[in-house]
Structures are given as C-alpha cells and as structure tokens.
Design a protein around this motif. Structure first.
Motif: not given
Length: 113
Positions: A10-16, A87-92, A105-109
């Motif tokens: 999902g979508l999460v703020e930095p530090g989350g 932020p650089n943890d973003t990806g599938v 399919q993976g899961t999007q972060v």
C-alpha cells in the motif's frame, strides 16, 4: 506446482510500517527456504529477507534493524514486517521459495509523503 501469493502492500508515509503476507499453496515447511524480494522501479529484483527451514533468518543490509521475516507454519504464510519505511523501499515485493516456481504478481509498496 507450488505457488506463492503476496498481499499487504500500500501507500505509507516515510517512517511508517506495513506487514506483507506471503501465502503458500502448500506447507511452507516443504521449502528449504522462503524469501522476500524487492524490485524498485527500473531495477533488478533483490533479496530482502530469507527464512530457511532450519537455521537463522538472513537479511539484506538495507533491511537489518527495520524488517522482520516471520514464518507461520500453521497458516502456510510468511510475513514481512516492515518498520521505519523509507522512500527507497518503494517497489514491488515478491516472495518465493523455489526457483522452479513462477514469480507471482507481487504487492506494491509506495513510501511517499
């Protein structure tokens, strides 16, 4: 043939924090290991954490101290608990435990403010 299904992104703020789930089609104990991988946009798929059938869990340097891989044999599920997200943890994120099993399919972060 076994398969793995990822969920929990999902979508999460930095530090989350987020907890990802990897559901296996059979007993996870039948695999020598189950691992989580991260693929950032435009990059290769890299190992994040691995839980072996026996022995200690393994973590990428970027995951140490922030991520925990958890094996629930009864539920045939492996979790990736992620804290202090950047932020650089973003990806599938993908999981797998057998090179012969096709990637799911993976899961999007997405880590963004």
């Amino acid at each position: 043939q076994g398969r793995f299904v990822e969920s929990g992104g999902g979508l999460v703020e930095p530090g989350g924090s987020l907890r990802l789930s990897c559901a296996a089609s059979g007993s996870i104990f039948s695999f020598y290991y189950v691992a989580w991988y991260h693929q950032a946009p435009g990059k290769q798929r890299d190992l994040v954490a691995q839980t072996p059938r026996y022995g200690s869990n393994i973590y990428a340097d970027s995951a140490k101290g922030r991520f925990t891989i958890i094996r629930d044999v009864a539920a045939n599920t492996v979790y990736l608990q992620m804290h202090s997200l950047k932020p650089n943890d973003t990806g599938v994120y993908y999981c797998n435990g057998d090179p012969a099993v096709p990637w799911g399919q993976g899961t999007q972060v997405t880590v963004s403010s």
